[in-house]
Design a protein around this motif. Structure first.
Motif, PDB file in Angstrom:
ATOM      1  N   LEU A 145     -15.505 -26.472 -17.171  1.00 50.73           N
ATOM      2  CA  LEU A 145     -16.158 -25.304 -16.995  1.00 50.73           C
ATOM      3  C   LEU A 145     -17.509 -24.956 -17.640  1.00 50.73           C
ATOM      4  N   ARG A 146     -17.525 -25.218 -18.891  1.00 51.22           N
ATOM      5  CA  ARG A 146     -18.597 -24.828 -19.801  1.00 51.22           C
ATOM      6  C   ARG A 146     -19.626 -25.951 -19.683  1.00 51.22           C
ATOM      7  N   MET A 154     -23.124 -18.700 -25.826  1.00 52.14           N
ATOM      8  CA  MET A 154     -24.004 -17.950 -24.991  1.00 52.14           C
ATOM      9  C   MET A 154     -25.441 -18.155 -25.673  1.00 52.14           C
ATOM     10  N   GLY A 155     -25.272 -18.698 -27.077  1.00 50.55           N
ATOM     11  CA  GLY A 155     -26.777 -18.814 -27.819  1.00 50.55           C
ATOM     12  C   GLY A 155     -26.955 -17.363 -28.365  1.00 50.55           C
ATOM     13  N   LEU A 156     -26.128 -16.821 -28.642  1.00 49.80           N
ATOM     14  CA  LEU A 156     -26.239 -15.631 -29.300  1.00 49.80           C
ATOM     15  C   LEU A 156     -26.757 -15.701 -30.689  1.00 49.80           C
ATOM     16  N   ASP A 192     -20.167 -18.794 -31.240  1.00 46.95           N
ATOM     17  CA  ASP A 192     -19.909 -20.207 -30.843  1.00 46.95           C
ATOM     18  C   ASP A 192     -18.583 -20.419 -30.348  1.00 46.95           C
ATOM     19  N   PRO A 193     -18.264 -19.643 -29.272  1.00 44.38           N
ATOM     20  CA  PRO A 193     -16.716 -19.648 -28.968  1.00 44.38           C
ATOM     21  C   PRO A 193     -15.955 -21.391 -29.132  1.00 44.38           C
ATOM     22  N   ARG A 211     -16.399 -23.651 -30.930  1.00 43.95           N
ATOM     23  CA  ARG A 211     -16.104 -24.011 -32.524  1.00 43.95           C
ATOM     24  C   ARG A 211     -14.771 -23.697 -32.874  1.00 43.95           C
ATOM     25  N   PHE A 212     -14.364 -22.411 -32.510  1.00 46.15           N
ATOM     26  CA  PHE A 212     -13.002 -21.928 -32.895  1.00 46.15           C
ATOM     27  C   PHE A 212     -11.899 -22.287 -31.843  1.00 46.15           C
ATOM     28  N   ASN A 213     -12.291 -22.782 -30.777  1.00 43.34           N
ATOM     29  CA  ASN A 213     -11.063 -23.271 -29.794  1.00 43.34           C
ATOM     30  C   ASN A 213     -11.816 -24.145 -28.822  1.00 43.34           C
ATOM     31  N   PRO A 214     -11.766 -25.582 -29.055  1.00 46.68           N
ATOM     32  CA  PRO A 214     -12.360 -26.545 -28.059  1.00 46.68           C
ATOM     33  C   PRO A 214     -11.901 -26.450 -26.785  1.00 46.68           C
ATOM     34  N   ASP A 215     -10.704 -25.707 -26.249  1.00 46.44           N
ATOM     35  CA  ASP A 215     -10.023 -25.512 -25.031  1.00 46.44           C
ATOM     36  C   ASP A 215     -10.762 -24.335 -24.436  1.00 46.44           C
TER      37      ASP A 215
END
Lengths: 127, 315
Positions: free
Chosen positions: B304-305, A108-110, A95-96, A98-102
């Protein structure tokens, strides 16, 4: 004791072979138990990481949208300020934002096992 | 028959595991010719070996008459007959209940239209063509820019798409499945990345798919998806891309109404994932240099997301 001529000729070859050891041993702190690097590579292709990242060993991964992942095991931080540890990498991959909102990197739903295999490939397979 | 060698499951773009009568006729013609040619070469080699070891006073003239004239004449006339028969068979696949699909070749993707018929609305899609099994499909083949060629090996032969004229090709799929196709006429920089997928469904499932396509695309009540839909408008995506019920009229690029359902993106090339979608929007010119779409280099990360998630939600 006399050394035969054949042994003398073979000696340099043996020395050359011993020089072919890996130069740096993998950092034991980066080991992921039961991580499957081969499967990680397949997942990287299936999820399309190469659209944004350059991954040295993968001919199809030449993206320039995000940072290159070649030499990943030597990076000190990921995602700007997260220490590069297996636990952090797996959590980030899952969940990228979550660690960096920007971040531009989508979630990706991994699943956990998938993220572990991908992290294993990043640590071991990207040369 | 040939499942054990080049099954379609393993090789989605094979001509050696036919999934329809057109491809089957061509396949058997090809196999027959292959066996014949191997036999001719083998006999010739054998004759050479014999000639090397056997010295005759006078060479018998009948060998020249039969081997040099009669045999080729019979074989070639036979081949012409079989070939004409195959040509006739594949052009006689049309039927009264045929489905018409209009495919327009573009640099470098496929614009797909299903004209209105029998109370069914017209629909438009791209790069992934859905067809029913057991029913002849008449592909009306057009091109907008240069000559392309429509080719789905598991279903049949090629047919050129020529600007300013309309060609037709009738194909029948006799089993459900996904069949990969490829543009078979050099059309520019991304010719190699101009693929397509034909998805054959049982007739009832096809009708269901078709009904599904005519529904306007409602945005689920989710903040990220709403933001993505807004960004789609703000960024001007709608100038080229249509989404049914959301943005209509953009005809320069592929219709995106069912984008999230498609198996591949970038015209049948990359797995259709949110990652590939986001990377494509920002740097399409690196993924597919020469495509008409520009790389959108000034979109911030969260936007983008959101756009990528919105596109993935279109189903």
């Amino acid at each position: 004791m006399r050394v035969s001529a054949a042994a003398l000729r073979i000696l340099p070859l043996l020395l050359m072979l011993s020089a072919c050891q890996p130069e740096e041993r993998a950092d034991p702190r980066l080991r992921i138990i039961d991580g499957d690097a081969g499967h990680g590579r397949e997942l990287i292709a299936a999820y399309g990481c190469g659209a944004c990242h350059e991954i040295g060993a993968m001919r199809s991964a030449r993206g320039r949208v995000g940072p290159p992942l070649t030499g990943f095991e030597t990076r000190r931080y990921i995602a700007g300020g997260l220490p590069n540890t297996p636990g952090n990498v797996v959590a980030f991959l899952r969940d990228p934002p979550r660690f960096n909102p920007d971040t531009a990197m989508p979630d990706m739903g991994l699943g956990e096992p998938e993220a572990r295999d991908i992290a294993t490939y990043l640590y071991e397979g990207v040369k | 028959m040939t499942d054990w060698v080049f099954s379609q499951a393993e090789w989605p773009q094979t001509a050696l595991d036919p999934a329809g009568p057109h491809a089957a006729s061509v396949h058997w013609l090809h196999m027959g010719m292959l066996i014949l040619m191997v036999a001719v070469v083998a006999i010739t080699m054998l004759a050479l070996v014999v000639a090397w070891f056997v010295r005759l006073e006078r060479s018998p003239v009948w060998i020249i008459w039969t081997g040099g004239l009669a045999f080729p004449l019979v074989v070639l006339v036979g081949l012409i007959a079989v070939n004409s028969d195959v040509t006739r068979a594949v052009s006689a696949l049309a039927g009264p209940d045929e489905l018409v699909i209009e495919v327009t070749g573009k640099q470098f993707w496929w614009d797909v239209r299903y004209p209105a018929e029998g109370g069914q609305e017209a629909i438009r899609t791209a790069n992934e063509i859905h067809i029913p099994t057991g029913r002849p499909v008449r592909f009306r083949l057009l091109s907008d820019d240069v000559i392309h060629s429509f080719w789905v090996p598991a279903l049949g032969g090629k047919r050129d798409m020529i600007p300013g004229r309309e060609n037709e090709l009738v194909l029948v799929a006799d089993r459900p499945g996904r069949f990969r196709g490829q543009c078979a006429e050099f059309c520019g920089q991304q010719h190699a990345r101009m693929a397509l997928e034909v998805v054959a469904h049982a007739p009832a499932a096809f009708e269901e798919w078709r009904d599904e396509q005519t529904r306007p695309r409602l945005t689920p009540d989710h903040p990220q998806l709403r933001a993505g839909r807004q960004a789609f408008s703000d960024l001007g995506c709608a100038a080229c891309h249509e989404i049914r019920g959301v943005a209509e009229g953009g005809r320069l690029g592929p219709d995106l109404s069912n984008y999230g359902e498609r198996d591949r993106m970038g015209a049948g090339i990359w797995p259709n994932t949110i990652g590939n979608t986001a990377g494509w929007i920002v740097d399409v010119q690196r993924m597919k240099p020469g495509a008409e779409m520009p790389s959108y280099t000034d979109i911030d990360g969260p936007t983008l997301r959101a756009v990528a998630a919105y596109l993935q939600s279109l189903r």
